[in-house]
Structure formats: C-alpha cells, structure tokens
Design an enzyme around this catalytic site. Structure first.
Site, PDB file in Angstrom:
ATOM      1  N   ASP A   7       0.867  -1.169   0.000  1.00 30.40           N
ATOM      2  CA  ASP A   7       0.000   0.000   0.000  1.00 30.40           C
ATOM      3  C   ASP A   7       0.912   1.229   0.000  1.00 30.40           C
ATOM      4  O   ASP A   7       2.112   1.127   0.280  1.00 30.40           O
ATOM      5  CB  ASP A   7      -0.890  -0.030   1.241  1.00 30.40           C
ATOM      6  CG  ASP A   7      -1.717   1.213   1.405  1.00 30.40           C
ATOM      7  OD1 ASP A   7      -2.391   1.616   0.436  1.00 30.40           O
ATOM      8  OD2 ASP A   7      -1.684   1.803   2.505  1.00 30.40           O
ATOM      9  N   ASP A  52      -0.154   5.215   0.901  1.00 28.78           N
ATOM     10  CA  ASP A  52      -0.397   6.169   1.980  1.00 28.78           C
ATOM     11  C   ASP A  52      -0.551   5.440   3.316  1.00 28.78           C
ATOM     12  O   ASP A  52      -1.391   4.544   3.451  1.00 28.78           O
ATOM     13  CB  ASP A  52      -1.668   6.975   1.694  1.00 28.78           C
ATOM     14  CG  ASP A  52      -1.573   7.757   0.395  1.00 28.78           C
ATOM     15  OD1 ASP A  52      -0.611   8.529   0.253  1.00 28.78           O
ATOM     16  OD2 ASP A  52      -2.453   7.588  -0.469  1.00 28.78           O
ATOM     17  N   ASP A  85      -1.753  -0.993   5.805  1.00 29.27           N
ATOM     18  CA  ASP A  85      -2.028  -0.448   7.137  1.00 29.27           C
ATOM     19  C   ASP A  85      -3.507  -0.428   7.475  1.00 29.27           C
ATOM     20  O   ASP A  85      -3.886   0.162   8.495  1.00 29.27           O
ATOM     21  CB  ASP A  85      -1.465   0.978   7.243  1.00 29.27           C
ATOM     22  CG  ASP A  85      -2.289   1.995   6.463  1.00 29.27           C
ATOM     23  OD1 ASP A  85      -2.611   1.720   5.285  1.00 29.27           O
ATOM     24  OD2 ASP A  85      -2.618   3.050   7.021  1.00 29.27           O
TER      25      ASP A  85
END
Length: 226
Positions: free
Chosen positions: A7, A9, A165
């Site tokens: 991922d 951001d 995240d």
C-alpha cells in the site's frame, strides 16, 4: 522470485500532512473551518472520493456539491503533493534489501493512478516498482481483491505478500489468497483488529524476516511483532 506488494499512503509514506494541507485549502476557499491533521489521517484509506466525502460530512457540506469539492481537492493536492510527504523510517532500506534479494515489488493503492505516479516520481521511488496500480483503474479499489490480483499478475504471478495499514489491505489480500502484514504506524482506525493480519509490525527492520516467514509457510501464524 516472490512478489511483495505495498500500500502507499500510511504504509510506505506518511502523506497525511500534504493531504491535510490540500483539504484545508479547499475548506478555506469555501469558507469552511479547518480540519485537524488527526481528523484527516482518519479519513484516509478508501480513495479520494471517500476522503472528500468524509471531510464534507465533518463540516456539514451538502452532498450535491461533491463534484466541486472533489475537483478542488484534486487541484490543491496535485499542486502540493510532495511538500511534506516522506517515506517512513526504514522503508527505503527495506526496498533496497528486497531488490537485492530478487523480489519483484509493486504498489497497490486506493490513491488515484495519476497522483500515485506523481508522488512516487517526486520521492524518486518509481524505479523500485515493476507494477503500480491506483484506485481509479478498471480493476477496482481495495478491499476488492481484483486490483491486487492484477498487480500480482503484472509482476509475473506466483507467491505474493501484501503489506498495508488498513482493513482494506487485509480484505484485498484475503480475497486474493495472499498473506498480509499490517503496519501499525499508519492510518488505520484504532478499532482495527491487528490479529486479522498474518503479522503486525511497527519497525520496518522486521519486515524482511516477516516476509520470508510468510513465503515459506503461506502465513506467519498470526504472530504479532511490535
């Protein structure tokens, strides 16, 4: 070799400060009160439309003005996409280690493709990734596993590990049948169950070992590293 997909951001980079600045420019242009950085961090993870809608709800803006707000955000963020954004400590070293070991690296993000490519370019990270897909492509948006499957396919198929995240990252990895590692220093809601991932970590120095464990067994047995 194996594919490692990240991922963007809240995983590879802390980009919330620039998103925060862009949103507050949009708010100021429309005579609305500013949002805090903490609020904006909580809005990140499901793509720009969700980010903008959450900001609109927070200030009581009408849904029928979404297109105007969305266009404003895309303009403001594009103009200041990499003023305060930085990779998390240890990320660049981890990417270098994976490359040295022959792993194929990719990015699977809900950030729009154009913004993703622009940010990776500004951070000099583009050459490190053989496949990059954003959330506005025809392959869907996480937690839909389709976009992750496509990234893996572009990396040559075979075994893969997802690192993210958020619940969206976990959902995409589970749907695509790949192990997933959860970065605890990102933007995930505090209510997210870290045990839903195969392992969770705070320190990027732990990641190569966790990836190797996941690849050797297909899972790291829910072991949590903090």
């Amino acid at each position: 070799m194996t594919a490692v997909i990240f991922d963007l951001d809240g995983t590879l980079v802390d980009s919330a400060p620039d998103m925060h600045a862009a949103l507050n420019r949009v708010l100021a242009e429309r005579g609305r009160p500013a949002l805090t950085l903490g609020q904006v961090r909580g809005f990140v993870g499901h793509g720009v439309p969700t980010l903008v809608r959450r900001a609109m709800v927070a200030v009581g803006a009408a849904e029928d003005s979404f297109d105007d707000w969305h266009d404003g955000y895309m303009r403001c963020y594009g103009e200041g996409i990499c003023e305060r954004t930085t990779p998390y400590p240890g990320v660049v070293e981890t990417l270098e280690l994976f490359a040295a070991r022959g792993h194929r690296l990719g990015v699977c993000t809900n950030k729009p493709q154009g913004l993703t490519e622009a940010l990776l370019d500004r951070l000099n990270l583009t050459p490190r990734f053989a496949a990059v897909l954003g959330g506005d492509t025809p392959f869907g948006r996480k937690p839909d596993p389709g976009v992750l499957r496509e990234v893996v396919a572009r990396l040559g198929g075979g075994p893969a590990v997802m690192i993210g995240d958020s619940a969206a990252d976990i959902g995409a990895a589970r749907g695509a049948g790949h192990p997933v590692l959860l970065f605890l220093g990102g933007y995930a809601d505090a209510a997210l169950d870290a045990g839903a991932a195969d392992a969770a970590f705070n320190d990027w120095a732990m990641v190569p070992g966790l990836v190797e464990a996941a690849l050797s067994s297909g899972t790291v047995s829910g072991r949590q590293v903090v």
